[in-house]
Design an enzyme around this catalytic site. Sequence first.
Site, PDB file in Angstrom:
ATOM      1  N   THR A   1       0.819  -1.214   0.000  1.00 39.74           N
ATOM      2  CA  THR A   1       0.000   0.000   0.000  1.00 39.74           C
ATOM      3  C   THR A   1       0.845   1.252   0.000  1.00 39.74           C
ATOM      4  O   THR A   1       0.460   2.270  -0.574  1.00 39.74           O
ATOM      5  CB  THR A   1      -0.922  -0.013   1.242  1.00 39.74           C
TER       6      THR A   1
ATOM      7  N   TYR B   1      -8.090   0.560  -3.333  1.00 36.03           N
ATOM      8  CA  TYR B   1      -7.029   1.145  -4.169  1.00 36.03           C
ATOM      9  C   TYR B   1      -6.203  -0.004  -4.760  1.00 36.03           C
ATOM     10  O   TYR B   1      -6.412  -1.173  -4.431  1.00 36.03           O
ATOM     11  CB  TYR B   1      -6.121   2.044  -3.314  1.00 36.03           C
TER      12      TYR B   1
ATOM     13  N   SER C   1       1.327  -7.638  -0.694  1.00 37.44           N
ATOM     14  CA  SER C   1       2.067  -8.636   0.098  1.00 37.44           C
ATOM     15  C   SER C   1       1.293  -9.913   0.385  1.00 37.44           C
ATOM     16  O   SER C   1       1.893 -10.913   0.806  1.00 37.44           O
ATOM     17  CB  SER C   1       2.548  -8.022   1.415  1.00 37.44           C
TER      18      SER C   1
ATOM     19  N   THR D   1       1.461  -4.410   4.231  1.00 38.45           N
ATOM     20  CA  THR D   1       1.323  -4.685   5.671  1.00 38.45           C
ATOM     21  C   THR D   1       0.713  -6.052   5.939  1.00 38.45           C
ATOM     22  O   THR D   1       0.852  -6.590   7.026  1.00 38.45           O
ATOM     23  CB  THR D   1       0.420  -3.629   6.327  1.00 38.45           C
ATOM     24  N   ASP D   2       0.035  -6.648   4.951  1.00 42.96           N
ATOM     25  CA  ASP D   2      -0.685  -7.905   5.230  1.00 42.96           C
ATOM     26  C   ASP D   2       0.238  -9.034   5.673  1.00 42.96           C
ATOM     27  O   ASP D   2      -0.144  -9.833   6.522  1.00 42.96           O
ATOM     28  CB  ASP D   2      -1.481  -8.351   3.986  1.00 42.96           C
TER      29      ASP D   2
ATOM     30  N   LYS E   1      -0.143  -7.829  12.844  1.00 40.58           N
ATOM     31  CA  LYS E   1      -1.200  -6.925  12.372  1.00 40.58           C
ATOM     32  C   LYS E   1      -2.503  -7.358  13.024  1.00 40.58           C
ATOM     33  O   LYS E   1      -2.969  -8.475  12.809  1.00 40.58           O
ATOM     34  CB  LYS E   1      -1.285  -6.973  10.849  1.00 40.58           C
TER      35      LYS E   1
ATOM     36  N   GLU F   1      -2.613 -29.236  27.006  1.00 41.73           N
ATOM     37  CA  GLU F   1      -3.890 -29.725  26.420  1.00 41.73           C
ATOM     38  C   GLU F   1      -3.696 -31.012  25.628  1.00 41.73           C
ATOM     39  O   GLU F   1      -4.648 -31.683  25.261  1.00 41.73           O
ATOM     40  CB  GLU F   1      -4.444 -28.631  25.496  1.00 41.73           C
TER      41      GLU F   1
END
Length: 385
Positions: free
Chosen positions: A68, A82, A115, A148-149, A221, A342
């Site tokens: 971005t 965008y 990304s 950023t992803d 993120k 667990e």
Amino acid sequence: MRKSRFVFALLFVLTIAMLIIMPALAQFAPGKMPPAAVMTRSSETIAQTPAAPTAKLPNVVILATGGTIAGTGATSTTTVGYQAAKLPVAALISAVPELKKIANVTGEQVLQIASENMTNAGLLKLADRVNAVLAKPDVDGVVITHGTDTIEETAYFLNLVTKSQKPVVIVGSMRPATALSADGPLNLYNAVAIAGSPTAVGKGVLVSLNDQISAAREVTKINTTSLNTFQTPDLGYLGYVELGKPYFYRTPARKHTTATPFTVTTNTKLPQVDIIYGYGNNSPVLLNAAIADGAKGIVYAGVGDGSISMQLEPAAIAARQKGVIIARSSRTGSGRIVRNGEEKDDEHDFIVTDNLNPQKARILLMLGLTITSDTKALQEMFYTY
Ligand code: DGL
């Protein structure tokens, strides 16, 4: 007579003394601090010597990959919908002329992708360029512009395979370059300031957006669109960057960069490691499909403390018996997976991913499998890096 001579002598000495002391006292009159120092509000003294010669600026290389920060929208208010990865690195640099005041900057377009499309080959190409550039004696630091992803996976991968102590700072933005109040330009300025700072040396790969500095290993993120989306659950930021200067308050505890055994080239074959998401009423179908597709490791994003459902556990045990590594992680987003909590990890020969989220655990397991498939050695890697 003798008394008047004594008084005269005393007055003479006092006059001479005042003539010597007064000028020194005058400089501390209000508003007359000595030019060599100014007390700031934080009582920190910043030496302000008049017209100091220009210090040599650091040499910082910007490796661009898209995202971005290089995105463009149809209008200035298009902050979603965008196109990412449209502007070249030269445009990103020319949009921030202030960079010239803090560093000698050069740029290189390594990739031009959104990304979510990052691949293992893309990671290897980027790592190759980072190591090649940092090996140059005149380069002081690297900035990587990135979507950023998946910035968190790329950052952790580079944190493990970069073989230099010089700063590597990964930066992105949440608004495209064409948007009102685009965050990319100042994020880029800040990232260059950090990459050129000696205080960032030896801290591993850093991620910086929104005036904050985070560690590659733990930052993630957490919000789809917020400017403040990069957070480090439980452990917090490493520091801030303000007015072109980084301020650190802690350093990463886990080994990184030159202290890891992981080295890669563009020819490295990274084993397939897939992530299976845990949820109620799940079945082993996706786990079995990943293994049939060639997965050598499975990161299980389990519910809670990495719990595996009764429907899926037999398939996980069978996969392990066939040599596939089963690594228990959690979909919760924070906290540690407790070994033998667990699940019977010792009995089933599973490993746990410590506090790494599933997407980061995949990165470490992939690199670990380039060295060994021994579960004790792999488990130790998750407690070390
Ligand atoms: N397509 C997303 C990416 O490249 C846009 C998000 C961003 O870069 O901030 O990661």
